[in-house]
Design a protein around this motif. Structure first.
Motif, mmCIF file in Angstrom:
data_model
loop_
_atom_site.group_PDB
_atom_site.id
_atom_site.type_symbol
_atom_site.label_atom_id
_atom_site.label_comp_id
_atom_site.label_asym_id
_atom_site.label_seq_id
_atom_site.Cartn_x
_atom_site.Cartn_y
_atom_site.Cartn_z
ATOM 1 N N SER A 59 7.832 -1.911 -2.862
ATOM 2 C CA SER A 59 7.559 -1.348 -1.437
ATOM 3 C C SER A 59 8.728 -1.032 -0.668
ATOM 4 C CB SER A 59 6.656 -2.493 -0.649
ATOM 5 O OG SER A 59 7.309 -3.733 -0.562
ATOM 6 N N SER A 60 9.898 -1.253 -0.974
ATOM 7 C CA SER A 60 10.908 -1.125 -0.167
ATOM 8 C C SER A 60 11.764 0.112 -0.822
ATOM 9 C CB SER A 60 11.779 -2.342 -0.120
ATOM 10 O OG SER A 60 11.474 -3.497 0.411
ATOM 11 N N ASN B 75 6.131 3.498 -0.579
ATOM 12 C CA ASN B 75 6.891 3.885 0.840
ATOM 13 C C ASN B 75 6.553 5.567 0.986
ATOM 14 O OD1 ASN B 75 8.300 4.593 3.007
ATOM 15 N ND2 ASN B 75 10.183 3.645 2.150
ATOM 16 N N SER C 120 12.910 3.611 -1.215
ATOM 17 C CA SER C 120 12.935 4.825 -0.612
ATOM 18 C C SER C 120 13.601 5.772 -1.108
ATOM 19 C CB SER C 120 13.757 4.361 0.938
ATOM 20 O OG SER C 120 15.015 4.142 0.934
#
Length: 267
Positions: A194-195, A219, A197
């Protein structure tokens, strides 16, 4: 005057030993580059204020950290050596270590757990021989890892999942120039991060096919790079502007024994 020195570069000076008693006088030395010599990590343990250390191309085969040493060390470059994987865990005694470069060490495996490296945020393992899913599980034990480069290894797939909490803070990941044949071999895990990027995938077999454009990450702001960036200007170490950011190297044809040979190999 050793008490006034803050940054020292002694690249390729043929050093093979140091006098530990003399190092204690370098009370303000924070940045040291001993690339292309023959010095062991533990030989430098008497430097009280060291924050950034480059001992690439030093013929290292093991890492040993004496007790209560390197209390301020944040950046460590041990690339272009031949470090035994099981000695990497000794770096867990460095309380401030945030950036570690293990590139070009002929690593085919990693310790089962790297959880002792509690402060590590950035790790480069480029140009090694890493391929197994156990390597990914090992890396997932790094509790604060934010940036990971596994470019130019032999990775074919990622495990579908890792232990709960693994890669919780991972924002940047490079899998460039590996051996990934299908997007489905990496998508299940990547879509769980989820983190994440920034993801680099160029140089893998599947990227040249039409399937490479459909990977979506958790994301919505994440960037997926499937084409390599233009080469940057040559980096300078120990720069006044902050920690060095070394560009991804070209394929490693052999393990250089000297920094001169390493630079020729990058050309």
């Amino acid at each position: 005057d050793p008490e006034e020195a803050e940054r020292i570069v002694l690249e390729g000076c043929g050093l093979s030993r140091v006098v530990a008693e003399d190092l204690a006088f370098f009370t303000r030395l924070t940045h040291l580059d001993l690339g292309d010599n023959g010095v062991e990590l533990e030989d430098l343990a008497s430097l009280p204020a060291l924050e950034e250390l480059h001992i690439d191309c030093n013929g290292l085969t093991r890492l040993h950290v004496p007790e209560n040493s390197f209390a301020r060390l944040e950046i460590l470059n041990v690339s272009f050596n031949g470090i035994a994987p099981d000695t990497i865990v000794s770096l867990g005694s460095l309380p401030m270590l945030k950036e570690l470069d293990l590139s070009n060490n002929r690593l085919a495996e990693l310790p089962a757990s790297l959880a002792s490296l509690t402060s590590l945020r950035q790790l480069a393992c480029d140009n090694n021989r890493l391929s197994s899913e156990s390597v990914i599980h090992s890396l997932a034990t790094l509790p604060k890892l934010c940036s990971l480069s596994l470019a130019r290894n032999a990775i074919e797939r990622l495990p579908a999942s890792v232990e709960e909490g693994g890669f919780a803070m991972l924002a940047s990941l490079s899998l460039a120039h590996n051996c990934i044949e299908h997007e489905s071999d990496v998508a299940p895990l990547l879509q769980r991060l989820s983190s994440l990027s920034r993801l680099l995938l160029y140089g893998n077999p599947f990227v040249s096919r039409t399937e490479s454009g459909g990977l979506s990450l958790t994301n919505p702001q994440a960037r997926v790079a499937t084409t390599p960036p233009p080469p940057p200007p040559p980096p300078s170490k120990l720069g006044a502007s902050g920690p060095t950011r070394v560009a991804e190297p070209p394929p490693c044809r052999r393990l250089p024994q000297t920094r001169t040979a390493r630079n020729l190999d990058r050309a």
